[in-house]
Design a protein around this motif. Sequence first.
Motif, short mmCIF file in Angstrom:
data_model
loop_
_atom_site.label_atom_id
_atom_site.label_comp_id
_atom_site.label_asym_id
_atom_site.label_seq_id
_atom_site.Cartn_x
_atom_site.Cartn_y
_atom_site.Cartn_z
N LEU A 123 -2.49 -11.83 -24.07
CA LEU A 123 -3.11 -11.27 -22.86
C LEU A 123 -2.42 -11.80 -21.61
O LEU A 123 -2.18 -11.05 -20.65
CB LEU A 123 -4.60 -11.60 -22.82
N HIS A 124 -2.10 -13.10 -21.60
CA HIS A 124 -1.35 -13.66 -20.46
C HIS A 124 -0.05 -12.90 -20.25
O HIS A 124 0.34 -12.63 -19.12
CB HIS A 124 -1.03 -15.14 -20.72
N MET A 125 0.62 -12.56 -21.36
CA MET A 125 1.87 -11.83 -21.27
C MET A 125 1.64 -10.39 -20.81
O MET A 125 2.36 -9.86 -19.97
CB MET A 125 2.57 -11.82 -22.63
N ALA A 126 0.62 -9.76 -21.39
CA ALA A 126 0.37 -8.34 -21.12
C ALA A 126 0.01 -8.08 -19.66
O ALA A 126 0.40 -7.05 -19.10
CB ALA A 126 -0.73 -7.83 -22.03
N VAL A 127 -0.72 -8.99 -19.03
CA VAL A 127 -1.14 -8.75 -17.65
C VAL A 127 0.03 -8.88 -16.66
O VAL A 127 -0.09 -8.48 -15.50
CB VAL A 127 -2.30 -9.69 -17.22
N LYS A 128 1.16 -9.40 -17.13
CA LYS A 128 2.35 -9.46 -16.27
C LYS A 128 3.03 -8.10 -16.22
O LYS A 128 3.83 -7.84 -15.32
CB LYS A 128 3.33 -10.51 -16.81
N GLY A 129 2.72 -7.27 -17.20
CA GLY A 129 3.33 -5.95 -17.26
C GLY A 129 2.52 -4.91 -16.52
O GLY A 129 1.74 -5.23 -15.62
N VAL A 130 2.70 -3.66 -16.93
CA VAL A 130 2.03 -2.57 -16.21
C VAL A 130 1.17 -1.71 -17.14
O VAL A 130 0.63 -0.69 -16.70
CB VAL A 130 3.07 -1.67 -15.51
N ILE A 178 -3.11 -14.63 -13.27
CA ILE A 178 -1.77 -14.05 -13.35
C ILE A 178 -1.74 -12.62 -12.85
O ILE A 178 -0.84 -12.21 -12.12
CB ILE A 178 -1.26 -14.13 -14.81
N ALA A 179 -2.74 -11.83 -13.24
CA ALA A 179 -2.80 -10.42 -12.84
C ALA A 179 -2.89 -10.27 -11.32
O ALA A 179 -2.24 -9.40 -10.73
CB ALA A 179 -3.97 -9.73 -13.51
N THR A 180 -3.70 -11.13 -10.67
CA THR A 180 -3.82 -11.05 -9.21
C THR A 180 -2.54 -11.53 -8.54
O THR A 180 -2.10 -10.96 -7.53
CB THR A 180 -5.02 -11.88 -8.71
N ARG A 181 -1.92 -12.54 -9.12
CA ARG A 181 -0.67 -13.04 -8.56
C ARG A 181 0.43 -12.00 -8.64
O ARG A 181 1.27 -11.88 -7.74
CB ARG A 181 -0.27 -14.30 -9.33
N LYS A 182 0.42 -11.23 -9.74
CA LYS A 182 1.43 -10.18 -9.93
C LYS A 182 1.04 -8.87 -9.24
O LYS A 182 1.78 -7.90 -9.27
CB LYS A 182 1.60 -9.90 -11.43
N LYS A 183 -0.15 -8.84 -8.65
CA LYS A 183 -0.66 -7.65 -7.93
C LYS A 183 -0.77 -6.44 -8.85
O LYS A 183 -0.38 -5.32 -8.50
CB LYS A 183 0.24 -7.34 -6.72
N ARG A 184 -1.30 -6.66 -10.04
CA ARG A 184 -1.53 -5.58 -11.01
C ARG A 184 -2.96 -5.07 -10.84
O ARG A 184 -3.88 -5.47 -11.56
CB ARG A 184 -1.32 -6.09 -12.44
N ALA A 185 -3.16 -4.19 -9.87
CA ALA A 185 -4.50 -3.75 -9.48
C ALA A 185 -5.29 -3.14 -10.64
O ALA A 185 -6.46 -3.49 -10.86
CB ALA A 185 -4.41 -2.75 -8.33
N GLU A 186 -4.69 -2.24 -11.40
CA GLU A 186 -5.40 -1.59 -12.50
C GLU A 186 -5.80 -2.59 -13.57
O GLU A 186 -6.89 -2.50 -14.15
CB GLU A 186 -4.53 -0.49 -13.11
N ILE A 187 -4.94 -3.53 -13.83
CA ILE A 187 -5.23 -4.55 -14.85
C ILE A 187 -6.31 -5.50 -14.36
O ILE A 187 -7.18 -5.92 -15.13
CB ILE A 187 -3.94 -5.29 -15.23
N VAL A 188 -6.29 -5.84 -13.08
CA VAL A 188 -7.36 -6.69 -12.50
C VAL A 188 -8.71 -6.02 -12.70
O VAL A 188 -9.70 -6.67 -13.08
CB VAL A 188 -7.11 -6.95 -11.00
N ILE A 189 -8.77 -4.71 -12.49
CA ILE A 189 -10.03 -3.97 -12.67
C ILE A 189 -10.48 -4.06 -14.13
O ILE A 189 -11.68 -4.26 -14.40
CB ILE A 189 -9.85 -2.50 -12.25
N GLU A 190 -9.55 -3.94 -15.07
CA GLU A 190 -9.88 -4.06 -16.49
C GLU A 190 -10.49 -5.42 -16.80
O GLU A 190 -11.48 -5.53 -17.53
CB GLU A 190 -8.63 -3.84 -17.35
N LEU A 191 -9.92 -6.45 -16.24
CA LEU A 191 -10.39 -7.81 -16.49
C LEU A 191 -11.76 -8.05 -15.88
O LEU A 191 -12.62 -8.74 -16.46
CB LEU A 191 -9.39 -8.83 -15.95
N LEU A 192 -11.99 -7.49 -14.69
CA LEU A 192 -13.26 -7.70 -14.00
C LEU A 192 -14.42 -6.96 -14.66
O LEU A 192 -15.59 -7.27 -14.38
CB LEU A 192 -13.13 -7.27 -12.54
N ARG A 193 -14.12 -6.01 -15.52
CA ARG A 193 -15.18 -5.27 -16.21
C ARG A 193 -15.90 -6.11 -17.26
O ARG A 193 -17.01 -5.80 -17.68
CB ARG A 193 -14.60 -4.02 -16.88
#
Length: 291
Positions: free
Chosen positions: A223-230, A259-274
Motif C-alpha cells: 500500500l505504501h508503494m501503491a499510493v506513490k503511483g496513480v 505518503i499520498a498527501t505528500r505526493k499530492k495523489r488526490a484520488e488516492i487520498v479520498i480512497e484512504l479517507l473513506r
Amino acid sequence: MDSPNEGGAPPQISGERDLEKGFRAEHFWPSPSPSPRAPALVVSNSSKALIVSNSGKRFDQSGKKKYVRQVTGRYNDTELHLAAQKGDVAAVTEILGEIDEQMLKTLRVAEFDAGVAEIREAVVNEVNELGETALYIAAEKGFIDVMKELLPYSTREGIRMKNRSGFDPLHIAASRGHHDIVQLLLDHDPELTRQGHADIVKALLEMDRHLARKTDKKGQTALHMAVKGVSSAVVRLLLQADPAIVMLPDKFGNIALHIATRKKRAEIVIELLRLRDTNVNALTRDQKTTI
C-alpha cells in the motif's frame, strides 16, 4: 577471439562501416552452431577498443560507445537471449563468467571491477528486435533459476522495460501464471507495485491475501508503494484485502496517507479517507501530520 593482426591494429575489413550502422554481421562473426557453443563474449586486445560482440557494445578508451549488432537468432537475439529461451542456467552462468575471464586479460586490476560491471550490465540488459531482454524471456517462460542469475545485473530500467507488445517482465509472468516469478520480481523491486498493474495485484492477493501485510527493508507495505503511483484501482484492491493496513507505519512512522498527501495523489487520498480506521492525526517519527 584474438585480433587477426596480433600486436597491432586489426586490418580494415570491407563492409565494417555497414556493421557499425547496424546491418547484419554474419559474414564477420558467423552465427554460432548449437554444439559446441561459440564464445558469447569477444573482447579485442586492440589498444583501440574492447568489443563485446554478444551485447553489441564497443567500448573504446575515450569512453564513447559504438553500436555493433551481432546477429545470433531470429530476432537479433544475443547468446544470453537464447540461453534464457531454453532455461539453460549453466549457459547463462558461463556467459556472465566469460566477462570476468576476458576482461582480466585486457584490463589492469584497478579498472577490472568497473569494466566488468559496465559490460555485464550491457550484456544482461540488451534487447532484441522485439524489445525483450533475456530477463523478460525467462519471466515469460517461467525459468526462475535463470531469473535469479540475471536479476543482480539487471538495471531498474531493464526490469521495468516494456516490449513492443507493451508487456514488462512482471506483467508477462503474471499473465502466464508464474506466481513464483512475480513474487521474485516484487521482492527484488517492491516499487513495481506502484506501476498500476491491477490485474497482477489481484492475482497475487487471490493467491495469498496476507501479501498485503508484507513489508520491505524500509517497513513499507504494498500500500505504501501503491499510493506513490496513480492507480486508485490498485489501492482499492489492497484495502479490500486488508483494511487495517491503512494504519501500518513504515520505519519512519509514515502511514499510507502521509505518503499520498505528500505526493499530492488526490484520488488516492479520498480512497484512504473513506476507511473508518484512517487516522488523519497520525504522526510520523519526526512529528509530521498527514495533512
